[in-house]
Write an enzyme that holds these catalytic residues in place. Structure first.
Site, PDB file in Angstrom:
ATOM      1  N   ARG A  41       0.841  -1.201   0.000  1.00 52.19           N
ATOM      2  CA  ARG A  41       0.000   0.000   0.000  1.00 52.19           C
ATOM      3  C   ARG A  41       0.877   1.254   0.000  1.00 52.19           C
ATOM      4  O   ARG A  41       0.516   2.277  -0.577  1.00 52.19           O
ATOM      5  CB  ARG A  41      -0.902  -0.007   1.240  1.00 52.19           C
ATOM      6  CG  ARG A  41      -1.926  -1.139   1.243  1.00 52.19           C
ATOM      7  CD  ARG A  41      -2.714  -1.152   2.547  1.00 52.19           C
ATOM      8  NE  ARG A  41      -3.744  -2.182   2.595  1.00 52.19           N
ATOM      9  CZ  ARG A  41      -3.537  -3.421   3.032  1.00 52.19           C
ATOM     10  NH1 ARG A  41      -2.343  -3.797   3.444  1.00 52.19           N
ATOM     11  NH2 ARG A  41      -4.535  -4.280   3.073  1.00 52.19           N
TER      12      ARG A  41
ATOM     13  N   ASP B 192     -10.395  -4.656   8.179  1.00 53.77           N
ATOM     14  CA  ASP B 192      -9.470  -5.689   8.675  1.00 53.77           C
ATOM     15  C   ASP B 192     -10.146  -6.554   9.739  1.00 53.77           C
ATOM     16  O   ASP B 192      -9.912  -7.760   9.822  1.00 53.77           O
ATOM     17  CB  ASP B 192      -8.198  -5.022   9.228  1.00 53.77           C
ATOM     18  CG  ASP B 192      -7.495  -4.183   8.168  1.00 53.77           C
ATOM     19  OD1 ASP B 192      -7.630  -4.521   6.972  1.00 53.77           O
ATOM     20  OD2 ASP B 192      -6.843  -3.182   8.522  1.00 53.77           O
TER      21      ASP B 192
ATOM     22  N   ARG C  19     -12.403  -9.029   8.093  1.00 53.39           N
ATOM     23  CA  ARG C  19     -11.594 -10.127   7.523  1.00 53.39           C
ATOM     24  C   ARG C  19     -11.097 -11.054   8.629  1.00 53.39           C
ATOM     25  O   ARG C  19     -11.008 -12.272   8.451  1.00 53.39           O
ATOM     26  CB  ARG C  19     -10.408  -9.537   6.738  1.00 53.39           C
ATOM     27  CG  ARG C  19     -10.863  -8.903   5.437  1.00 53.39           C
ATOM     28  CD  ARG C  19      -9.743  -8.249   4.668  1.00 53.39           C
ATOM     29  NE  ARG C  19     -10.196  -7.849   3.329  1.00 53.39           N
ATOM     30  CZ  ARG C  19      -9.595  -6.938   2.576  1.00 53.39           C
ATOM     31  NH1 ARG C  19      -8.520  -6.308   3.024  1.00 53.39           N
ATOM     32  NH2 ARG C  19     -10.059  -6.658   1.376  1.00 53.39           N
TER      33      ARG C  19
ATOM     34  N   HIS D 233      -2.888   0.210   8.886  1.00 58.74           N
ATOM     35  CA  HIS D 233      -3.557  -0.571   7.836  1.00 58.74           C
ATOM     36  C   HIS D 233      -2.509  -1.005   6.800  1.00 58.74           C
ATOM     37  O   HIS D 233      -2.439  -0.482   5.691  1.00 58.74           O
ATOM     38  CB  HIS D 233      -4.660   0.283   7.194  1.00 58.74           C
ATOM     39  CG  HIS D 233      -5.416  -0.422   6.127  1.00 58.74           C
ATOM     40  ND1 HIS D 233      -6.121  -1.582   6.352  1.00 58.74           N
ATOM     41  CD2 HIS D 233      -5.586  -0.144   4.809  1.00 58.74           C
ATOM     42  CE1 HIS D 233      -6.689  -1.972   5.220  1.00 58.74           C
ATOM     43  NE2 HIS D 233      -6.367  -1.128   4.268  1.00 58.74           N
TER      44      HIS D 233
HETATM   45  N1  LIG Z   1      -8.562   1.593   3.277  1.00 56.97           N
HETATM   46  C1  LIG Z   1      -8.955   0.434   2.786  1.00 56.97           C
HETATM   47  O1  LIG Z   1      -9.315  -0.473   3.547  1.00 56.97           O
HETATM   48  C2  LIG Z   1      -8.985   0.214   1.301  1.00 56.97           C
HETATM   49  C3  LIG Z   1      -9.616  -0.919   0.761  1.00 56.97           C
HETATM   50  C4  LIG Z   1      -9.641  -1.073  -0.629  1.00 56.97           C
HETATM   51  C5  LIG Z   1      -9.056  -0.108  -1.455  1.00 56.97           C
HETATM   52  N2  LIG Z   1      -8.417   0.958  -0.879  1.00 56.97           N
HETATM   53  C6  LIG Z   1      -7.787   2.009  -1.692  1.00 56.97           C
HETATM   54  O2  LIG Z   1      -8.797   2.823  -2.284  1.00 56.97           O
HETATM   55  C7  LIG Z   1      -8.304   3.399  -3.488  1.00 56.97           C
HETATM   56  C8  LIG Z   1      -9.290   3.128  -4.622  1.00 56.97           C
HETATM   57  O3  LIG Z   1      -9.305   1.741  -4.931  1.00 56.97           O
HETATM   58  P1  LIG Z   1     -10.290   1.183  -6.072  1.00 56.97           P
HETATM   59  O4  LIG Z   1     -10.123  -0.277  -6.100  1.00 56.97           O
HETATM   60  O5  LIG Z   1     -11.651   1.766  -5.896  1.00 56.97           O
HETATM   61  O6  LIG Z   1      -9.616   1.848  -7.374  1.00 56.97           O
HETATM   62  P2  LIG Z   1     -10.321   2.173  -8.771  1.00 56.97           P
HETATM   63  O7  LIG Z   1      -9.211   2.401  -9.736  1.00 56.97           O
HETATM   64  O8  LIG Z   1     -11.373   1.167  -9.084  1.00 56.97           O
HETATM   65  O9  LIG Z   1     -11.078   3.550  -8.496  1.00 56.97           O
HETATM   66  C9  LIG Z   1     -10.415   4.740  -8.225  1.00 56.97           C
HETATM   67  C10 LIG Z   1     -11.161   5.855  -8.942  1.00 56.97           C
HETATM   68  O10 LIG Z   1     -10.560   7.103  -8.570  1.00 56.97           O
HETATM   69  C11 LIG Z   1     -10.711   7.953  -9.683  1.00 56.97           C
HETATM   70  N3  LIG Z   1      -9.830   9.121  -9.548  1.00 56.97           N
HETATM   71  C12 LIG Z   1      -8.488   9.191  -9.746  1.00 56.97           C
HETATM   72  N4  LIG Z   1      -8.062  10.461  -9.539  1.00 56.97           N
HETATM   73  C13 LIG Z   1      -9.141  11.199  -9.182  1.00 56.97           C
HETATM   74  C14 LIG Z   1      -9.336  12.553  -8.839  1.00 56.97           C
HETATM   75  N5  LIG Z   1      -8.326  13.420  -8.799  1.00 56.97           N
HETATM   76  N6  LIG Z   1     -10.582  12.962  -8.551  1.00 56.97           N
HETATM   77  C15 LIG Z   1     -11.616  12.094  -8.573  1.00 56.97           C
HETATM   78  N7  LIG Z   1     -11.504  10.798  -8.889  1.00 56.97           N
HETATM   79  C16 LIG Z   1     -10.275  10.352  -9.189  1.00 56.97           C
HETATM   80  C17 LIG Z   1     -10.388   7.055 -10.882  1.00 56.97           C
HETATM   81  O11 LIG Z   1     -10.860   7.602 -12.114  1.00 56.97           O
HETATM   82  C18 LIG Z   1     -11.067   5.752 -10.493  1.00 56.97           C
HETATM   83  O12 LIG Z   1     -12.366   5.632 -11.041  1.00 56.97           O
HETATM   84  C19 LIG Z   1      -6.915   2.779  -3.702  1.00 56.97           C
HETATM   85  O13 LIG Z   1      -5.921   3.648  -3.221  1.00 56.97           O
HETATM   86  C20 LIG Z   1      -6.967   1.513  -2.867  1.00 56.97           C
HETATM   87  O14 LIG Z   1      -5.688   1.064  -2.487  1.00 56.97           O
HETATM   88  C21 LIG Z   1      -8.396   1.140   0.453  1.00 56.97           C
END
Ligand SMILES: NC(=O)c1ccc[n+]([C@@H]2O[C@H](COP(=O)([O-])OP(=O)(O)OC[C@H]3O[C@@H](n4cnc5c(N)ncnc54)[C@H](O)[C@@H]3O)[C@@H](O)[C@H]2O)c1
Length: 298
Positions: free
Chosen positions: A78, A138, A141, A165
């Site tokens: 991450r 978490d 899970r 995380h």
């Molecule tokens: N904290 C957690 O538990 C957790 C869990 C899963 C995913 N995540 C994180 O969440 C984030 C998103 O993951 P995802 O699987 O949804 O990715 P994804 O690629 O499916 O979606 C991300 C979206 O963000 C958009 N985006 C990018 N830049 C942008 C901006 N400046 N303004 C608005 N939108 C913008 C993209 O166009 C895309 O549609 C990642 O960083 C991932 O690691 C965190």
């Protein structure tokens, strides 16, 4: 994953309106339309709309969820996402606060603890209004893995994961996990319990390997549970990444600890008695988060 989150919020039918915003032309509008076409089938009245980068449409939001940014590819940590995601999260949070100065922000983008810290340093919001989502996922899970190991239904299981995380930073509290208030150690060996702990810590990486990208159902469901706790003033307890000021012996860091969530966001940080090993793990976890925070430029 933002769309899954919106889907769970809509299906639970507690919010009057959800606005999806994405930078990709037409994408959020399409997701919102697809979701709205499930309303008569799934029986909800939440109005879901989608916009391309138009923050005015998000004005006066009670809760904003930031999921923008790039997800992990198999084999990535991450932490490796920081270069791209820090710029996105800073820009997105500033635009959100400009249109919703009283909002509560839930930060989901990774590396989440550091992204939450960044929002603390740059958004101007009070610390009770910035919540990092990681521990709720978490913990879900962890409970899944515990139920699997015990051969028990998940509804019998209670447990919590605190700390950072990240694969190494998570602190699954195996000592305090129970099956209907009986310690889980009464049901499985120490060796099996350690395996549960290790499987929990790599929960995200396991899915990234299988799916080729980050998971979305459980993260979306976890975010929707936090949003509901705030919107419905439930006073529910979740581990969340929050800014600490001496709690757990830590200061000036956002990391996962149990908190009570209600209409004011973080209404209380709950300090539980950790044993020496758990406290030591928490300290190492915090050191790793600080190291990533040190890479921020703001
Ligand atoms: N904290 C957690 O538990 C957790 C869990 C899963 C995913 N995540 C994180 O969440 C984030 C998103 O993951 P995802 O699987 O949804 O990715 P994804 O690629 O499916 O979606 C991300 C979206 O963000 C958009 N985006 C990018 N830049 C942008 C901006 N400046 N303004 C608005 N939108 C913008 C993209 O166009 C895309 O549609 C990642 O960083 C991932 O690691 C965190």
């Amino acid at each position: 994953m933002g769309a899954s989150c919106a889907e769970y919020i809509a299906i639970k039918d507690f919010a009057s309106e959800v606005v999806l915003l994405d930078i990709k032309e037409g994408f959020a509008k399409g997701k919102a339309m697809d979701l709205m076409q499930t309303a008569s089938l799934n029986g909800f009245d939440t109005r879901v709309t989608g916009v391309t980068n138009d923050y005015a449409a998000t004005a006066d939001s009670d809760v904003c969820v930031i999921t923008s940014g790039i997800p992990r590819k198999p084999g990535m940590t991450r932490q490796e996402l920081i270069g791209i995601n820090a710029g996105i999260v800073k820009e997105v949070s500033e635009s959100l606060v400009k249109h919703s100065p009283n909002t509560i922000i839930i930060v989901v983008s990774n590396p989440m603890d550091t992204m939450a810290y960044l929002v603390h340093k740059t958004s101007g919001l009070p610390k009770n209004k910035i919540i990092g989502m990681g521990g709720a996922l978490d913990s879900a899970r962890f409970k899944y893995r515990l139920a699997e190991a015990l051969g028990a239904p998940i509804s019998d299981i209670d447990g919590m994961v605190i700390g950072g995380h990240s694969d190494k930073g998570m602190v699954p509290l195996t000592r305090l996990a129970t099956r209907n208030s009986v310690p889980v150690s009464e049901f499985i060996s120490e060796e099996r319990l350690n395996q549960v702990k290790e499987d929990t810590k790599v929960g995200g990486a396991t899915l990234t390997k299988l799916l080729g990208t980050s998971a979305w159902y459980a993260p979306g469901a976890a975010v929707s549970a936090l949003v509901q706790a705030i919107a419905c003033d439930q006073k529910k307890m979740f581990p969340c990444s929050v800014m600490l000021d001496g709690e757990y012996g830590l200061k000036d860091i956002s990391i996962g600890v149990p908190v009570i969530l209600g209409k004011d966001g973080i209404e209380k940080i709950v300090e539980i008695d950790l044993n020496d090993a758990e406290m030591e793990h928490m300290k190492t976890s915090a050191e790793a988060v600080r190291k990533t925070n040190g890479l921020l430029e703001y």
